[in-house]
Design a protein around this motif. Sequence first.
Motif, PDB file in Angstrom:
ATOM      1  N   PRO A   1       0.807  -1.242   0.000  1.00 31.83           N
ATOM      2  CA  PRO A   1       0.000   0.000   0.000  1.00 31.83           C
ATOM      3  C   PRO A   1       0.834   1.285   0.000  1.00 31.83           C
ATOM      4  CG  PRO A   1      -0.670  -1.515   1.763  1.00 31.83           C
ATOM      5  CD  PRO A   1       0.652  -1.976   1.272  1.00 31.83           C
ATOM      6  N   HIS A   2       2.150   1.195   0.102  1.00 27.92           N
ATOM      7  CA  HIS A   2       2.981   2.381   0.280  1.00 27.92           C
ATOM      8  C   HIS A   2       3.864   2.614  -0.944  1.00 27.92           C
ATOM      9  CE1 HIS A   2       2.044   2.673   4.618  1.00 27.92           C
ATOM     10  NE2 HIS A   2       2.027   1.342   4.563  1.00 27.92           N
ATOM     11  N   PRO A   3       3.864   3.826  -1.473  1.00 27.23           N
ATOM     12  CA  PRO A   3       4.847   4.154  -2.515  1.00 27.23           C
ATOM     13  C   PRO A   3       6.253   4.252  -1.911  1.00 27.23           C
ATOM     14  CG  PRO A   3       3.566   6.086  -1.917  1.00 27.23           C
ATOM     15  CD  PRO A   3       2.946   4.940  -1.193  1.00 27.23           C
ATOM     16  N   LEU A   4       7.234   3.787  -2.660  1.00 29.59           N
ATOM     17  CA  LEU A   4       8.618   3.771  -2.177  1.00 29.59           C
ATOM     18  C   LEU A   4       9.471   4.747  -2.975  1.00 29.59           C
ATOM     19  CD1 LEU A   4       9.174  -0.083  -1.773  1.00 29.59           C
ATOM     20  CD2 LEU A   4       8.561   1.569  -0.003  1.00 29.59           C
ATOM     21  N   ASP A   5      10.340   5.442  -2.270  1.00 27.52           N
ATOM     22  CA  ASP A   5      11.300   6.350  -2.904  1.00 27.52           C
ATOM     23  C   ASP A   5      12.697   5.902  -2.461  1.00 27.52           C
ATOM     24  OD1 ASP A   5      12.712   8.368  -4.059  1.00 27.52           O
ATOM     25  OD2 ASP A   5      12.064   9.928  -2.656  1.00 27.52           O
ATOM     26  N   ILE A   6      13.404   5.227  -3.376  1.00 25.76           N
ATOM     27  CA  ILE A   6      14.716   4.664  -3.059  1.00 25.76           C
ATOM     28  C   ILE A   6      15.792   5.552  -3.663  1.00 25.76           C
ATOM     29  CG2 ILE A   6      16.195   2.635  -3.230  1.00 25.76           C
ATOM     30  CD1 ILE A   6      13.677   0.956  -3.605  1.00 25.76           C
ATOM     31  N   ARG A   7      16.639   6.092  -2.788  1.00 25.83           N
ATOM     32  CA  ARG A   7      17.710   6.996  -3.226  1.00 25.83           C
ATOM     33  C   ARG A   7      19.058   6.437  -2.771  1.00 25.83           C
ATOM     34  NH1 ARG A   7      15.236  13.068  -1.958  1.00 25.83           N
ATOM     35  NH2 ARG A   7      13.252  12.785  -3.064  1.00 25.83           N
ATOM     36  N   ILE A   8      19.540   5.464  -3.519  1.00 23.18           N
ATOM     37  CA  ILE A   8      20.825   4.832  -3.218  1.00 23.18           C
ATOM     38  C   ILE A   8      21.692   4.908  -4.469  1.00 23.18           C
ATOM     39  CG2 ILE A   8      22.003   2.716  -2.500  1.00 23.18           C
ATOM     40  CD1 ILE A   8      19.466   1.861  -1.098  1.00 23.18           C
ATOM     41  N   PRO A   9      22.794   5.637  -4.453  1.00 22.79           N
ATOM     42  CA  PRO A   9      23.653   5.750  -5.643  1.00 22.79           C
ATOM     43  C   PRO A   9      24.171   4.388  -6.088  1.00 22.79           C
ATOM     44  CG  PRO A   9      24.262   7.379  -3.966  1.00 22.79           C
ATOM     45  CD  PRO A   9      23.300   6.445  -3.318  1.00 22.79           C
ATOM     46  N   ASP A  10      24.249   4.206  -7.403  1.00 20.05           N
ATOM     47  CA  ASP A  10      24.735   2.933  -7.945  1.00 20.05           C
ATOM     48  C   ASP A  10      26.217   2.714  -7.658  1.00 20.05           C
ATOM     49  OD1 ASP A  10      22.213   2.408  -8.932  1.00 20.05           O
ATOM     50  OD2 ASP A  10      22.625   3.375 -10.871  1.00 20.05           O
ATOM     51  N   ASP A  11      26.982   3.798  -7.539  1.00 16.62           N
ATOM     52  CA  ASP A  11      28.431   3.658  -7.336  1.00 16.62           C
ATOM     53  C   ASP A  11      28.827   3.679  -5.858  1.00 16.62           C
ATOM     54  OD1 ASP A  11      27.686   6.249  -6.885  1.00 16.62           O
ATOM     55  OD2 ASP A  11      29.401   7.156  -7.919  1.00 16.62           O
TER      56      ASP A  11
ATOM     57  N   VAL B   1      14.413  -5.090   7.484  1.00 17.21           N
ATOM     58  CA  VAL B   1      13.047  -5.626   7.548  1.00 17.21           C
ATOM     59  C   VAL B   1      12.309  -5.039   8.743  1.00 17.21           C
ATOM     60  CG1 VAL B   1      11.718  -7.721   8.020  1.00 17.21           C
ATOM     61  CG2 VAL B   1      13.505  -7.748   6.273  1.00 17.21           C
ATOM     62  N   HIS B   2      12.964  -5.000   9.915  1.00 18.91           N
ATOM     63  CA  HIS B   2      12.314  -4.429  11.104  1.00 18.91           C
ATOM     64  C   HIS B   2      11.981  -2.954  10.879  1.00 18.91           C
ATOM     65  CE1 HIS B   2      12.541  -7.842  13.730  1.00 18.91           C
ATOM     66  NE2 HIS B   2      13.858  -7.961  13.627  1.00 18.91           N
ATOM     67  N   LEU B   3      12.919  -2.177  10.336  1.00 22.20           N
ATOM     68  CA  LEU B   3      12.684  -0.741  10.160  1.00 22.20           C
ATOM     69  C   LEU B   3      11.618  -0.471   9.106  1.00 22.20           C
ATOM     70  CD1 LEU B   3      16.359   0.632  10.326  1.00 22.20           C
ATOM     71  CD2 LEU B   3      14.686   0.434  12.164  1.00 22.20           C
ATOM     72  N   LEU B   4      11.653  -1.211   8.011  1.00 27.29           N
ATOM     73  CA  LEU B   4      10.647  -1.021   6.951  1.00 27.29           C
ATOM     74  C   LEU B   4       9.274  -1.463   7.432  1.00 27.29           C
ATOM     75  CD1 LEU B   4      12.719  -2.226   3.875  1.00 27.29           C
ATOM     76  CD2 LEU B   4      11.859   0.087   4.245  1.00 27.29           C
ATOM     77  N   GLU B   5       9.211  -2.548   8.170  1.00 29.94           N
ATOM     78  CA  GLU B   5       7.926  -3.025   8.679  1.00 29.94           C
ATOM     79  C   GLU B   5       7.332  -2.019   9.654  1.00 29.94           C
ATOM     80  OE1 GLU B   5       6.212  -7.351   9.963  1.00 29.94           O
ATOM     81  OE2 GLU B   5       8.062  -6.669  10.919  1.00 29.94           O
ATOM     82  N   ASN B   6       8.193  -1.431  10.512  1.00 24.72           N
ATOM     83  CA  ASN B   6       7.700  -0.388  11.423  1.00 24.72           C
ATOM     84  C   ASN B   6       7.186   0.818  10.652  1.00 24.72           C
ATOM     85  OD1 ASN B   6       8.177  -1.819  13.719  1.00 24.72           O
ATOM     86  ND2 ASN B   6      10.005  -0.725  14.333  1.00 24.72           N
ATOM     87  N   ALA B   7       7.939   1.221   9.618  1.00 23.71           N
ATOM     88  CA  ALA B   7       7.505   2.367   8.819  1.00 23.71           C
ATOM     89  C   ALA B   7       6.148   2.107   8.187  1.00 23.71           C
ATOM     90  CB  ALA B   7       8.546   2.672   7.746  1.00 23.71           C
ATOM     91  N   ALA B   8       5.912   0.867   7.733  1.00 26.75           N
ATOM     92  CA  ALA B   8       4.625   0.533   7.117  1.00 26.75           C
ATOM     93  C   ALA B   8       3.506   0.464   8.148  1.00 26.75           C
ATOM     94  CB  ALA B   8       4.740  -0.795   6.378  1.00 26.75           C
ATOM     95  N   LYS B   9       3.804  -0.092   9.336  1.00 29.06           N
ATOM     96  CA  LYS B   9       2.765  -0.260  10.357  1.00 29.06           C
ATOM     97  C   LYS B   9       2.331   1.066  10.967  1.00 29.06           C
ATOM     98  CE  LYS B   9       4.717  -3.260  13.100  1.00 29.06           C
ATOM     99  NZ  LYS B   9       4.889  -4.244  14.209  1.00 29.06           N
ATOM    100  N   TYR B  10       3.291   1.979  11.153  1.00 28.45           N
ATOM    101  CA  TYR B  10       2.993   3.204  11.887  1.00 28.45           C
ATOM    102  C   TYR B  10       2.688   4.396  10.987  1.00 28.45           C
ATOM    103  CZ  TYR B  10       4.545   0.719  16.037  1.00 28.45           C
ATOM    104  OH  TYR B  10       4.657  -0.191  17.061  1.00 28.45           O
TER     105      TYR B  10
END
Length: 420
Positions: free
Chosen positions: A294-304, A320-329
Amino acid sequence: MALVATLAFNYFFLPPLGTFSIAEPQNWIALFAFLVTAVTASQLSERARREARNANERRRELERLYAFSQQLLSSDNAAELLNAIPRYIVDSFGVRSAALFLASRADIYRSGPNIDGMDAHDLQLCCLRSEPRIDRTNQRAFIPLILGTRVVGSMGISGSLLSRQTLDAIGSLIAIAVERVGAIEKLSRAEAARESEQLRSLLLDSVAHEFRTPLTAIKASVTSLLSSPGLLPAEKVDLLTVINEESDRLNRLVGEAAEMAQLDAGKVELQIEPARIRDVVDEALDELKQVLAPHPLDIRIPDDLAPARMDSARIKEVLVHLLENAAKYSGPDSLIRITAELKNETLTTSIADRGPGIDDFEQALVFDKFYRGRNQRVQVHGTGMGLAISKAIVEAHGGHIGVTSQLGHGTVFYFSLPVE
């Protein structure tokens, strides 16, 4: 020297000069006054030198006693301190050997294998009689360790005779140090027992509460299957799916509790190797597809971005714990941003959400075991172990984990790992 000076005064200054004879009677008075003055001055000078020497000796003894007292404060472990005290006495006061006896332990602690006649019987006898015994012929001294009106043990010193005041001071310092260490040990045991009881209560409360929900769902589904044999196949599949999902949830709860115990005990070995954080993030996102759907993701990780040293499986667990918390809360359709950057040979990864936020008081508590936010304890399911596990894993890597948040504007959890 006073007599020599008097003769020289007569020879060089009293007529007739160059002889030891005295021509005039008044010169006898001058010579006698000179002799009395010289003797008096020599006595005063000797007394001043003696007092200065005694003062220096007392100063050196005070310095040694101060250094000795600082050494006694260097350890809070009773066994370690008791074994070290005789060696401290030898090093600080220049004696040949030292021994220590404690009535509460019935053990003899020595500075070395050579005890110079200080056997256990002498030390025990000194402790029982509470009286010092000084043998100046053999340069041995036995001093009771007295704390107030209570004798806690005795000490023996051989190879040098210190002053009685110094011996009493050493005995008092040792008695205070032994009592201090004993008090610290008792306090530590009491604190450990209190924390253990508190941890057990929190564990039972948290786990029992979280176990109740899946067990209730499983029980209801099984009861429906057993009591309604005429259920349609689709209904049976739905009930079996509930049982499967809730069983997985129970398994995860048990696994988190076991992992938390292993991390606290330091029994988890990390497989450290260079890895790219983007690969680990992709693995975590793949595991949480349904949760993050249900959540749009914005991933900003440089390839290099340079690889960092990590245990990929453990860091994926942190993500997994941090992303799951972000989704739950955070509410549905709210953005979750994942960023990573390299600063000062440190790789910092952040998970930002747009949830309700965490107030300043709770930000210092969210990484404690079993702690859950006051406003989310009922609304959102959880055991309060996820962030504690994440903190233990990151710190085991030599990194740091933290949180910044503002009420009503969201939360950012971040952790850093060393690149080299």
